[in-house]
Design an enzyme around this catalytic site. Structure first.
Site, short mmCIF file in Angstrom:
data_model
loop_
_atom_site.label_atom_id
_atom_site.label_comp_id
_atom_site.label_asym_id
_atom_site.label_seq_id
_atom_site.Cartn_x
_atom_site.Cartn_y
_atom_site.Cartn_z
N LYS A 182 38.81 41.20 37.55
CA LYS A 182 38.55 40.84 36.16
C LYS A 182 39.21 39.48 35.93
CE LYS A 182 38.44 42.89 31.51
NZ LYS A 182 36.98 42.84 31.38
N ALA A 183 38.60 38.48 36.52
CA ALA A 183 39.12 37.12 36.50
C ALA A 183 38.49 36.32 35.38
CB ALA A 183 38.86 36.44 37.84
#
Length: 293
Positions: free
Chosen positions: A159-160
């Site tokens: 979840k960048a």
């Protein structure tokens, strides 16, 4: 949704091990996470003072950071405790919680191996997007121009922050045309997800959802799959081509922010939110309620 800007609010933000006044939670403009995307985050909700699946989110935050080649300098237990602390400090029971970790400003360049890793956690009141009656009318989705990237080109299971660049572009384009969101295809032209939510389809009593192997396998997504199985609904995780959308009767999206929201339209395709979508939506509401925890 409040129009109060996020930098100018009352309350507290937990930052690098301590609570600080909201307006003092600042970073320098030459922060690596801002310039090069070395930043990961989570989106969580508290219901009745209980942060739903807090530990799962904390574990994913640390995994996301590892995929970006850095380590969050706090344990899962410490992150869980910090989230509870900031929720209490802000006097909230039903709220959205945002942990975010990033590389600092010691080095400014692509390589920044010596940069300090920071962690901040904020919480604010963010009600459900729609009330149940409005949800059952179904939202409208556009078809996005950009696609989710090939997992060989980006850490797609992280979840960048950087992976959301095309999501913002796609959602803005959809909203300008009067849609609530956009459906994105994957790098091979198959149905993937929305800009910040996973997608499900219903046909002949079966629930179908794309394989989450080149986009985020959402915690809400997995929760909904479990709830469907408890109901005896068969869940099929598979490749779904866009031309198949005309064969589905119902559609809904899932995510921490969206929760479970039925869909009435995706571009030229139409759906009728029905009993299965309603049941899944109600089951999710019951699952996250304080009584269930």
């Amino acid at each position: 949704m409040s129009l109060i800007p996020f930098h100018d609010r009352d309350g507290f933000i937990w930052m690098d091990g301590k609570l600080v006044p909201w307006r003092e939670a600042q970073v320098h403009v030459l922060t690596h996470g801002l310039h090069y995307g070395s930043c990961v985050f989570e989106g969580e909700r508290a219901y009745g003072g209980v942060i739903y699946k807090s530990t799962e989110h904390s574990e994913r935050l640390r995994r996301s950071a590892e995929l970006l080649d850095f380590e969050v300098p706090f344990s899962v237990a410490e992150i869980d405790a910090a989230k509870a602390e900031v929720l209490k400090a802000n006097g909230q029971t039903d709220a959205y919680i945002r942990p975010v970790a990033w590389r600092g400003s010691e080095m400014m360049g692509v390589s920044a191996q010596q940069n300090t890793i920071h962690l901040a956690i904020a919480s604010w009141v963010w009600p459900s997007y729609f009330d149940p009656a409005t949800k059952m009318k179904g939202i409208r989705l556009d078809m996005a121009d950009y696609r989710r990237p090939d997992p060989a080109t980006a850490p797609s299971t992280s979840k960048a922050a950087g992976l959301y660049m095309i999501c913002t572009i796609s959602k803005h384009r959809a909203e300008k045309k009067g849609y609530a969101d956009a459906l994105m295809l994957d790098w091979q032209g198959r149905v993937a997800e929305c800009t910040g939510a996973n997608v499900f389809f219903i046909k002949d009593g079966q629930v179908h959802t794309p394989l989450a192997d080149c986009f985020l396998d959402g915690i809400t997504r997995r929760t909904v799959i479990d709830l469907c199985k408890k109901r005896g609904f068969e869940v099929v995780e598979r490749r779904i081509m866009p031309e198949e959308l005309s064969s589905f009767n119902e559609c809904f999206i899932t995510g921490t922010a969206a929760e479970v929201t039925p869909v009435a339209e995706i571009g030229p395709y139409r759906f009728t939110p029905g009993n299965m979508s309603k049941t899944i939506m109600e089951d999710y509401t019951a699952e996250v309620s304080p009584k269930a925890n």
